[in-house]
Structures are given as C-alpha cells and as structure tokens.
Scaffold this active site. Structure first.
Site: not given
Length: 597
Positions: A438-440
């Site tokens: 998550y968050e890239g």
C-alpha cells in the site's frame, strides 16, 4: 511478545545523530523545543505503547474487526485504548494551535509513531490516517472547512481517512470513475465506490471525515481531471453538532492476511454530499499532502517490523539451547549452548538490528526535512523539499522490503516456535507484508525514484544528496579508523552517478530500460543511504568511546553493528549493479503467450 520501546536508541538518533534541538532552532515555530521536552514525549509514548497497546496486539489479530449490517466494530480494548490515546494528547501533536493542536514537529511525531506501531500496528493506523486528513485540510481547506472539521479531528473525537482506490483502479488513478455532480447549493453529489479504505468505518470515533478523489462531469480525462472532496459520515451543523447521516456506507470489510484489527473497508457513496477542497481538477496535487504523510508513515512500518523481529528473536536466541559452538562449548554448565552463539543465528539477529536501527535513523533524517518543508522558509525549505522528494520513495520502498526481510529472519531464528502464533513473530510477517504494497508498491516507488525524482530532475536531486555524503567523507578523510566506512562510501556514490548515467543513456534507445532497472536501482540507493547513516553513527560511537563515555557497551555495539552492515549487507549493491548491467531484454524477450503453465 511484550514489546519494550527502544527509547535509548531513539534518544541517540534524535539527540546525538540528528541533533534535534539544534535542528528545531532553525525553524521559528519550534525554537522552544528542548531535549527534555522531546524526552518527556518519548517516555510517555513508550509507556503507553508498552502497557496499553502491546497487550492488544495479538488479541486484536485473533479477534479481528466485526462487520454486520454496515456497522464495523473494532476488537476488544481498542475503543478504550483510543480514548486514552486522545486524552494523552497524541492526536493533537502536530496540528496547528489555532485548532487545538500542539504545533509540534513531524520528526517527534515519527518517533512516537514507531513506538505505537511496533506495539500494535493495526491500532496505529486509525489515528495515523487522521494525521493526513488534518494536514490536507490545514494546507488546502477553506476557512469554513478548517473551522468546521479540524477542532474535532485534532482532539480525536472525529477521525479521517483518504479514499482513492476503486475496483478497477489501484495506483493508476487515471482510471478513477467516482463522480462528483455539482449541486445548486455549491455542494457536490458524490457517487461511486472505493475499496481497501483503511479505517473507512469503525466504532472508535463519533464521525469519520472522508477525503475522496472524484471526477467532475466536464473534467478532462486522466489525473488532470480529478478533484478532491470532504465527505463526512455525518453532516456537520453550523454550530459544530452532528446532523443527519450522509449517504456514505460500508459495504463490507476485507478478509486479510494481516493487520486484521485495522478495518479495511469497501465504501459506497450513493449521492453523498461532498465539499470541494482546493481547485477543481487539481485534486491529485492536493492529495499528495495526504499521500506524502502516509508514505513516511508506511516507511515507519518497515522499521517497526525489524524492531519487533529483533526483540522477539533476541530473547529466544539467548534462552534456546541447541548444539555446541563449533569451536567448543561456550556454556559448558548447560546441556547445549544457546543458539545465539552460532554464526548463522547472529547473522539473522544482526541483520534485523542493522535494518531496525538504520531505518530508525533514516526515518528521523527524512522527518527533519519534513519539519522544514512544513514550517521552514526560503532556500532552506526549498532544499528540504528536494531532499525529501528523493528520500521518500527510497524510505517507503527500501525500509518496507528490508523490514519484511527482517520479519522473516525473526521467524527463522526462532524455528518452529516462530511459526506458531503465541510468540507474535508470524503475525509480524503477515502484518508487514502489506507495507510493501500500500501507498504505492515497491515497484511503483522504484519507478518514481529513478524516473521522476532522479532522471526527471536531470540528476539534481541525487546530486544534492551525494554531495552531502561526499562532504561527510572528506571531513573524515584524516580519521584512519573511519576509513573502513568512508572509502566504500566514496566509491559507491561515484558508482551511483555512473549507474544513473548508464540507465539514462539506455532509456534514450529503449524507454523500457528505466522500468527494467528501477527496482535494482532502488535497492542500490537504499543500501547506500543506510550506509551513510551507519557511517555517521559509527563516528559518534568512535568519539564517545574515545572520550570515555560511561555507556561504552552501547557505543561499542553501535560501532560493531556498523561494521557488520558494511561487511555483510552493503556488498549486496554489487548484485544490483550486475542486474542493471544486463539491461531490460531478459524481461522482455518472452511473448505474452509463452507465460503459460
């Protein structure tokens, strides 16, 4: 496992390595912050993390969140812990005083977040997401929006979340379909669905403020047509009281590998009332305020994973008896030696220690730049923004990947016991796996690093940082004992520049070369970045030992861990250089149809 906050090492990072008091003197809003204030916050946070959050970690994982008829209930003890968290003032730490905040720096908040996250990462996600919501409203909200939402968010009575992902759209936000139709009263009707919304619905706060990315009817295609909206769960009256329920509902919660006590929600917006934040079609620019905070927060999870693994495995390795040391019994009075005497076990322990302490230093280093970006001025602010732009994808990707590696080492060092639930080390692996996603994802962060930050700036951002490393090495070139650190660093920063030029040249002939090299380039960058910080820590340790500091054992361990990092971990850079040298072709020669089974 009962968590014990590494408060001595955190004070070493803040006071000795990063000289936080001197740093705070350079920022007008923070000149009042002295070392004793920092220590007071750290000690309070450590006590809360150890005594309140750590006992809920395994029970929260076992129970998970409950979902029934759109209502999400958090595990037993979470509501009570969150109430105490608010009462201790942690929700208001970095917020502006105008809205009830304490106006403290992010660097202090990051240190506290590590303690909370290592003790119970699932819990820490709830208030952590609110911080991004507060920051977004502070920077981009109207005065009316700030006055309406921030006081309750800051005191923790309300929480906040960001809502980007959709079923057809993960990191590629060009594909966002959620619609925002203008209404006659100036509001917007939000229609669509979002998935994987952490803390999108729960029972710990009275209201939840959703920051939602959506598209206006006449918006251009792609990310240039995205706008950002405040969508409250309950409408807020002019006097600040809660009104009717907005058309926001939770359709379900995800059944996940880890972070089970954190509610990951499917959110439905069925004509929900929303309020525009910032300019139309500029939502992604506004959203990056939220996302950058979240990415540093996710990088912290990598450090928490390594710290948790180290603590659990270390305790076990000192007590578990198995075999004799190959050069003779180390504990002849026992039936076998504790496994900590064996090189293979020490390798795993030192790797987790090196990643935990090195990662802690990198988070602190990044967070000080974040302080200056938030509150600094002029050239200092501009420089800090450039440094943070380079370091954020390194921190997010490298620290989460090495944190996951450390989590696996923790299980492996404990053998079959690590595989069992009662020690918490297998939960650490499950909880940490998401941090690389998550968050890239790691791969997307790697592309951001080499593509946007390094090549996109014509190498300027990288040159800023390598100059810092070069200056450090030159300042210590006459220190013979530091040569074991400065000589490899000087060679590696030259190689870093050469690698960058090589990839750039390859990309002129084949743009795919950037994608082919990105992940290896990220790892190379991460290992060198941590090496620089370990060299700085070694210099401090060397100085304190020579000065006869009474904590010789602490500083000696710091020096030996630095030596281990340079001897056993830093050589991994060679593999990544070799992989980059083979180009992108080995990835691309196989036809899609040949990917068969």
């Amino acid at each position: 496992m009962q968590y014990k906050a590494p408060i001595r090492d955190m004070k070493f990072v803040m006071h000795e390595l990063l000289e936080s008091t001197k740093h705070y003197q350079t920022i007008k809003d923070y000149t009042h912050i002295e070392a004793d204030i920092v220590d007071s916050y750290l000690e309070t946070a450590a006590s809360f993390a150890e005594n309140e959050l750590s006992p809920l970690n395994m029970s929260g994982d076992a129970e998970g969140c409950h979902f029934e008829d759109g209502v999400v209930t958090t595990p037993k003890g979470f509501k009570e812990a969150y109430k105490q968290y608010c009462e201790l003032g942690f929700t208001s730490l970095t917020a502006e005083e105008e809205f009830g905040g304490q106006n403290m720096p992010m660097s202090l908040n990051s240190a506290i977040s590590e303690f909370m996250g290592t003790a119970n990462w699932s819990f820490g996600m709830y208030p952590g997401l609110s911080e991004g919501c507060v920051s977004t409203l502070e920077h981009h909200g109207t005065d009316e929006q700030k006055n309406k939402y921030l006081p309750k968010l800051v005191e923790g009575t309300w929480t906040g979340v960001m809502c980007l992902t959709e079923p057809q759209c993960g990191s590629d936000l060009n594909l966002v379909r959620t619609k925002a139709d203008p209404q006659e009263d100036g509001t917007y009707s939000i229609k669509g669905g979002k998935i994987w919304i952490s803390a999108g619905e729960h029972d710990m706060s009275e209201n939840i403020i959703h920051i939602v990315l959506a598209r206006l009817p006449d918006a251009p295609a792609g990310t240039k047509g995205l706008s950002l909206f405040v969508v409250p769960k309950f409408m807020v009256n002019d006097d600040g009281s809660l009104g009717e329920r907005n058309a926001v509902s939770c359709g379900s919660i995800e059944h996940k590998m880890g972070i089970k006590a954190s509610a990951t929600c499917v959110m439905n917006y069925d004509g929900a009332t929303g309020f525009l934040i910032g300019e139309k079609n500029r939502g992604l620019n506004v959203m990056f305020t939220f996302m950058n905070v979240a990415r540093i927060g996710t990088a912290i999870q990598g450090v928490t994973a390594a710290q948790f693994a180290f603590q659990g495995a270390l305790e076990f390795a000192k007590e578990r008896l198995a075999f004799r040391s190959l050069d003779g019994a180390k504990f002849p009075d026992k039936v076998a030696d504790p496994i900590i005497v064996h090189p293979a076990v020490r390798d795993m322990l030192l790797t987790t220690k090196a990643f935990a302490e090195g990662g802690r230093a990198l988070i602190g280093y990044m967070s000080q730049f974040a302080d200056t970006v938030a509150k600094g001025e002029g050239d200092a602010q501009k420089y800090a923004d450039q440094m943070l732009s380079l370091l954020t994808p390194i921190g997010k990707a490298f620290l989460t990947e090495t944190g996951l590696e450390a989590a696996h080492h923790g299980v492996q060092a404990m053998g079959g016991s690590g595989f069992c639930t009662e020690y918490g080390l297998e939960q650490n692996v499950r909880d940490t796996t998401i941090a690389c996603i998550y968050e890239g994802t790691t791969q997307i962060q790697a592309l951001d690093l080499i593509g946007r930050k390094v090549l996109g700036s014509q190498g300027k951002l990288l040159a800023n940082f390598t100059k810092v490393i070069q200056t450090f090495c030159e300042e210590n070139q006459d220190n013979s004992e530091m040569g074991q650190f400065t000589r490899p660093l000087m060679r590696l920063i030259k190689e870093w520049g050469d690698l960058t030029s090589r990839i750039g040249m390859q990309a002129t002939e084949n743009p795919e070369a950037v994608g082919g090299a990105a992940v290896d380039y990220m790892y190379f960058s991460g290992y060198v970045t941590l090496a620089y910080l370990w060299a700085r820590m070694a210099l401090i340790a060397q100085t304190e030992i020579k000065n006869g500091n009474s904590e010789k054992e602490f500083y000696d361990a710091k020096m030996k861990t630095a030596q281990f990092y340079f001897a056993k971990i830093l050589p991994r850079t060679s593999t990544h250089v070799q992989r980059i040298g083979t180009g992108v072709e080995p990835f691309m020669t196989m036809d899609i149809e040949q990917f068969a089974f």
